[in-house]
Design an enzyme around this catalytic site. Structure first.
Site, short mmCIF file in Angstrom:
data_model
loop_
_atom_site.label_atom_id
_atom_site.label_comp_id
_atom_site.label_asym_id
_atom_site.label_seq_id
_atom_site.Cartn_x
_atom_site.Cartn_y
_atom_site.Cartn_z
N SER A 142 66.74 -15.87 62.43
CA SER A 142 65.29 -16.04 62.41
C SER A 142 64.82 -16.26 63.84
O SER A 142 65.51 -16.91 64.63
CB SER A 142 64.90 -17.25 61.57
OG SER A 142 63.52 -17.52 61.73
N TYR A 166 67.18 -26.63 60.09
CA TYR A 166 67.10 -25.18 59.91
C TYR A 166 66.99 -24.44 61.24
O TYR A 166 67.73 -23.49 61.50
CB TYR A 166 65.91 -24.83 59.02
CG TYR A 166 65.75 -23.33 58.75
CD1 TYR A 166 66.62 -22.67 57.88
CD2 TYR A 166 64.74 -22.59 59.37
CE1 TYR A 166 66.49 -21.31 57.64
CE2 TYR A 166 64.60 -21.23 59.13
CZ TYR A 166 65.48 -20.59 58.26
OH TYR A 166 65.35 -19.23 58.03
P1 NAP Z 1 65.67 -17.03 49.42
O1 NAP Z 1 64.76 -16.18 48.63
O2 NAP Z 1 65.67 -18.51 49.25
O3 NAP Z 1 67.14 -16.46 49.21
C1 NAP Z 1 68.26 -17.09 49.79
C2 NAP Z 1 69.50 -16.52 49.16
O4 NAP Z 1 70.63 -17.21 49.72
C3 NAP Z 1 69.55 -16.73 47.66
O5 NAP Z 1 70.15 -15.62 47.04
C4 NAP Z 1 70.45 -17.95 47.53
O6 NAP Z 1 71.13 -18.03 46.28
C5 NAP Z 1 71.44 -17.62 48.64
N1 NAP Z 1 72.27 -18.78 48.97
C6 NAP Z 1 71.91 -19.99 49.42
N2 NAP Z 1 72.99 -20.77 49.55
C7 NAP Z 1 74.06 -20.02 49.17
C8 NAP Z 1 75.45 -20.26 49.07
N3 NAP Z 1 75.98 -21.46 49.38
N4 NAP Z 1 76.26 -19.26 48.67
C9 NAP Z 1 75.75 -18.05 48.34
N5 NAP Z 1 74.44 -17.77 48.39
C10 NAP Z 1 73.61 -18.75 48.80
O7 NAP Z 1 65.46 -16.82 51.00
P2 NAP Z 1 65.09 -15.53 51.86
O8 NAP Z 1 63.78 -15.78 52.46
O9 NAP Z 1 65.33 -14.29 51.11
O10 NAP Z 1 66.15 -15.69 53.04
C11 NAP Z 1 67.21 -14.76 53.28
C12 NAP Z 1 67.68 -14.96 54.72
O11 NAP Z 1 66.64 -14.61 55.62
C13 NAP Z 1 68.07 -16.40 55.06
O12 NAP Z 1 69.20 -16.41 55.88
C14 NAP Z 1 66.85 -16.91 55.80
O13 NAP Z 1 67.18 -17.97 56.69
C15 NAP Z 1 66.43 -15.67 56.54
N6 NAP Z 1 65.02 -15.68 56.96
C16 NAP Z 1 64.02 -15.73 56.05
C17 NAP Z 1 62.71 -15.74 56.50
C18 NAP Z 1 61.54 -15.77 55.55
O14 NAP Z 1 60.38 -15.81 56.02
N7 NAP Z 1 61.75 -15.74 54.23
C19 NAP Z 1 62.43 -15.70 57.87
C20 NAP Z 1 63.47 -15.65 58.76
C21 NAP Z 1 64.77 -15.63 58.31
P3 NAP Z 1 70.59 -18.98 45.08
O15 NAP Z 1 69.62 -18.17 44.29
O16 NAP Z 1 71.86 -19.29 44.33
O17 NAP Z 1 69.97 -20.20 45.71
#
Ligand code: NAP
Length: 243
Positions: A142, A166
């Site tokens: 990020s 984070y």
């Molecule tokens: P999200 O909808 O909360 O999805 C996160 C995913 O990670 C879910 O499938 C979750 O599974 C999985 N996860 C968490 N802990 C885990 C573990 N111990 N083992 C296996 N899977 C695990 O979040 P997202 O926004 O799509 O984020 C995806 C990535 O993009 C992350 O790395 C986040 O930091 C990055 N990111 C997101 C944003 C944003 O604006 N959304 C911005 C910058 C970076 P469960 O369903 O089991 O919890």
């Protein structure tokens, strides 16, 4: 061995990870949906298959070494190699995150998933990636982990609350990405970090202004880099993200 490109996406059951799996699957790849919750994982796999994608379910909790090792063994049994690893699974870790009041357990949770999880999964999958003719590793980071962006008084992160969990976990992940790229230089394995932008997902209670599908685009770009593509870089849709 299968001729089809094999890609593993961690945390592919929802959010950006699901969309990365969908977009890689739409390229004709076999996508391995790595996710820890059985119900959410199977629902995601069914949805992908209904869209015509060759999706495979693999239980994967990135914080659990046994689970990670079992996932690598399953991919080895199924395909004998891995072409692309997208380390997408990530968590915020809890609140509060302000440095002066943060609970160390919150820091630990964020780092365990967002950094140690990436190292665990990467090291388990590297022997399989080394058998690929075009191995790529994409770490979903990020821009909040960018020192330059955090310190830019006029930049988009100027008003963001301070975080000791984070935010530093993503800076740590960026540093780890560079070190993998350094070690794997000359092996053909390209390792890069990507920022999806601020996307509406569970992670931020749907406050993001981009869609998860838009956030997935940078991961797909880094997953499909040509052999002379970059390694050890940090990119978003617009180009290079400053460290
Ligand atoms: P999200 O909808 O909360 O999805 C996160 C995913 O990670 C879910 O499938 C979750 O599974 C999985 N996860 C968490 N802990 C885990 C573990 N111990 N083992 C296996 N899977 C695990 O979040 P997202 O926004 O799509 O984020 C995806 C990535 O993009 C992350 O790395 C986040 O930091 C990055 N990111 C997101 C944003 C944003 O604006 N959304 C911005 C910058 C970076 P469960 O369903 O089991 O919890």
């Amino acid at each position: 061995m299968s001729e089809t490109t094999i890609g593993l996406v961690t945390g592919a059951n929802k959010g950006i990870g699901f969309e990365i799996a969908a977009q890689l699957g739409a390229l004709g790849w076999t996508v391995v949906v790595g996710a820890r919750d059985t119900g959410r994982r199977e629902t995601a796999v069914e949805k992908l298959r209904a869209a015509g994608i060759d999706a495979v379910s693999v239980p994967l909790d990135v914080t659990d070494q046994d689970s990670v090792s079992a996932a690598a063994a399953a991919i080895d049994r199924g395909f004998g190699r891995l072409d692309v690893l997208v380390n997408n699974a990530g968590i915020i870790g809890g609140t509060p995150q302000a440095p002066s009041t943060v609970d160390l357990a919150t820091v630990h949770r964020a780092v365990d998933t967002n950094v140690y999880g990436v190292i665990r999964v990467t090291n388990a999958m590297l022997p399989l990636l080394r058998r690929s003719s075009a191995p790529r590793i994409v770490n979903m980071s990020s821009s909040v982990g960018s020192f330059a962006e955090q310190l830019d008084p006029g930049g988009p992160l100027a008003g963001m609350p301070a975080s000791a969990a984070y935010v530093p976990s993503k800076a740590f992940l960026n540093a780890v990405t560079v070190q993998y790229a350094k070690e794997l230089r000359d092996t053909g394995v390209l390792v890069n970090a990507g920022c999806p932008g601020y996307c509406a997902t569970d992670l931020n209670n749907y406050t993001g202004f981009r869609t998860p599908a838009q956030g997935a685009v940078i991961a797909v770009r880094l997953a499909t880099l040509p052999a002379d593509g970059p390694s050890g870089g940090f990119f978003n849709d617009e180009g290079v993200v400053p460290w």
